[in-house]
Enzyme design. Structure first.
Site, PDB file in Angstrom:
ATOM      1  N   ARG A  62       4.805 -17.076  -1.026  1.00 28.61           N
ATOM      2  CA  ARG A  62       5.973 -17.773  -0.486  1.00 28.61           C
ATOM      3  C   ARG A  62       6.383 -17.116   0.823  1.00 28.61           C
ATOM      4  O   ARG A  62       6.318 -15.904   0.946  1.00 28.61           O
ATOM      5  CB  ARG A  62       7.107 -17.677  -1.512  1.00 28.61           C
ATOM      6  CG  ARG A  62       8.437 -18.214  -1.091  1.00 28.61           C
ATOM      7  CD  ARG A  62       9.478 -18.140  -2.217  1.00 28.61           C
ATOM      8  NE  ARG A  62       9.265 -19.236  -3.166  1.00 28.61           N
ATOM      9  CZ  ARG A  62       8.717 -19.097  -4.374  1.00 28.61           C
ATOM     10  NH1 ARG A  62       8.347 -17.929  -4.814  1.00 28.61           N
ATOM     11  NH2 ARG A  62       8.550 -20.146  -5.157  1.00 28.61           N
TER      12      ARG A  62
ATOM     13  N   GLU B 172       0.824  -1.210   0.000  1.00 22.74           N
ATOM     14  CA  GLU B 172       0.000   0.000   0.000  1.00 22.74           C
ATOM     15  C   GLU B 172       0.856   1.257   0.000  1.00 22.74           C
ATOM     16  O   GLU B 172       0.505   2.256  -0.638  1.00 22.74           O
ATOM     17  CB  GLU B 172      -0.971   0.028   1.180  1.00 22.74           C
ATOM     18  CG  GLU B 172      -1.894   1.225   1.108  1.00 22.74           C
ATOM     19  CD  GLU B 172      -3.216   1.052   1.831  1.00 22.74           C
ATOM     20  OE1 GLU B 172      -4.032   1.997   1.759  1.00 22.74           O
ATOM     21  OE2 GLU B 172      -3.446  -0.005   2.449  1.00 22.74           O
TER      22      GLU B 172
ATOM     23  N   HIS C 129      -0.466 -14.141  -0.667  1.00 19.73           N
ATOM     24  CA  HIS C 129       0.838 -14.468  -0.094  1.00 19.73           C
ATOM     25  C   HIS C 129       1.283 -15.796  -0.704  1.00 19.73           C
ATOM     26  O   HIS C 129       0.678 -16.833  -0.450  1.00 19.73           O
ATOM     27  CB  HIS C 129       0.750 -14.514   1.430  1.00 19.73           C
ATOM     28  CG  HIS C 129       0.174 -13.253   1.995  1.00 19.73           C
ATOM     29  ND1 HIS C 129       0.848 -12.049   1.950  1.00 19.73           N
ATOM     30  CD2 HIS C 129      -1.019 -12.989   2.568  1.00 19.73           C
ATOM     31  CE1 HIS C 129       0.103 -11.114   2.496  1.00 19.73           C
ATOM     32  NE2 HIS C 129      -1.037 -11.654   2.873  1.00 19.73           N
TER      33      HIS C 129
ATOM     34  N   GLY D 283      -6.385   5.327  -0.366  1.00 17.88           N
ATOM     35  CA  GLY D 283      -6.714   3.911  -0.508  1.00 17.88           C
ATOM     36  C   GLY D 283      -8.198   3.641  -0.418  1.00 17.88           C
ATOM     37  O   GLY D 283      -8.892   4.174   0.448  1.00 17.88           O
TER      38      GLY D 283
ATOM     39  N   HIS E 224      -4.517   0.734 -14.078  1.00 21.17           N
ATOM     40  CA  HIS E 224      -5.510   1.695 -14.580  1.00 21.17           C
ATOM     41  C   HIS E 224      -5.278   3.033 -13.887  1.00 21.17           C
ATOM     42  O   HIS E 224      -5.153   3.080 -12.660  1.00 21.17           O
ATOM     43  CB  HIS E 224      -6.922   1.189 -14.280  1.00 21.17           C
ATOM     44  CG  HIS E 224      -7.998   2.215 -14.425  1.00 21.17           C
ATOM     45  ND1 HIS E 224      -8.437   2.648 -15.655  1.00 21.17           N
ATOM     46  CD2 HIS E 224      -8.701   2.904 -13.503  1.00 21.17           C
ATOM     47  CE1 HIS E 224      -9.388   3.577 -15.462  1.00 21.17           C
ATOM     48  NE2 HIS E 224      -9.562   3.735 -14.165  1.00 21.17           N
TER      49      HIS E 224
END
Length: 139
Positions: free
Chosen positions: A92, A64, A90, A83, A107
Site C-alpha cells: 500500500r 533491514e 510493497h 545482511g 528462524h
C-alpha cells in the site's frame, strides 16, 4: 521468555543509529519486546519518491535496520550478524505520517537467521512486508 542474548535498551539501540542512514531518514527504535524490535520512520520529503509517496527503498532501509538490530540482539557471544538477502513486497502507498515496522524472528540458527518485518501506516494497515536473511559470522 526473551530471545535476546545481547540485550540493549531503547536508548542504546537509538545511539547506534547516529551517523548512519537511519539518522538521515529519522528512523527511531521505539520498542524492544521479548521477541521483537519495533521502530518508526516519517513519510516526508526525505522518504518520498518522485510521485510523492513512500519510496520502496526507504521501506527496505527501515526493514533491514530493524531486522539487523534484532538479529544482533539474538546473536551468540563472539558472533555478529550481517545482511545476506532482503526482499520486500510493497502492499500500500503512503503519502504522509509515520510508518512503524516490527521485526520478528522466523528462524534463529547457528549460521543464519531469518526475520520478517511488517511495516504499517498510522491506521495499522500493512504498507510493506519484508523478509531479511542474516549471516552469522565470527567477530
Amino acid at each position: 521468555m526473551t530471545i535476546w542474548t545481547n540485550p540493549l535498551s531503547i536508548d542504546q539501540a537509538n545511539a547506534m543509529l547516529a551517523n548512519t542512514i537511519c539518522e538521515v531518514l529519522a528512523i527511531e527504535i521505539t520498542d524492544i519486546g521479548e521477541d521483537y524490535v519495533a521502530g518508526t520512520m516519517p513519510v516526508d520529503k526525505r522518504t518520498h519518491q518522485p510521485f510523492g509517496i513512500l519510496h520502496g527503498g526507504a521501506s527496505v532501509v527501515l526493514a533491514e535496520s530493524l531486522g539487523s538490530i534484532a538479529a544482533n540482539l539474538a546473536c551468540e557471544s563472539g558472533f555478529v550478524c550481517v545482511g545476506l538477502d532482503i526482499n520486500a513486497n510493497h502492499i500500500r502507498s503512503v503519502r504522509s505520517g509515520l510508518v512503524t515496522g516490527v521485526a520478528k524472528a522466523v528462524h534463529i540458527g547457528r549460521s543464519t537467521q531469518v526475520w520478517e518485518i511488517r511495516i504499517a501506516d498510522d491506521d495499522d494497515k500493512t504498507v510493506c512486508v519484508s523478509r531479511l536473511t542474516m549471516a552469522v559470522i565470527a567477530k
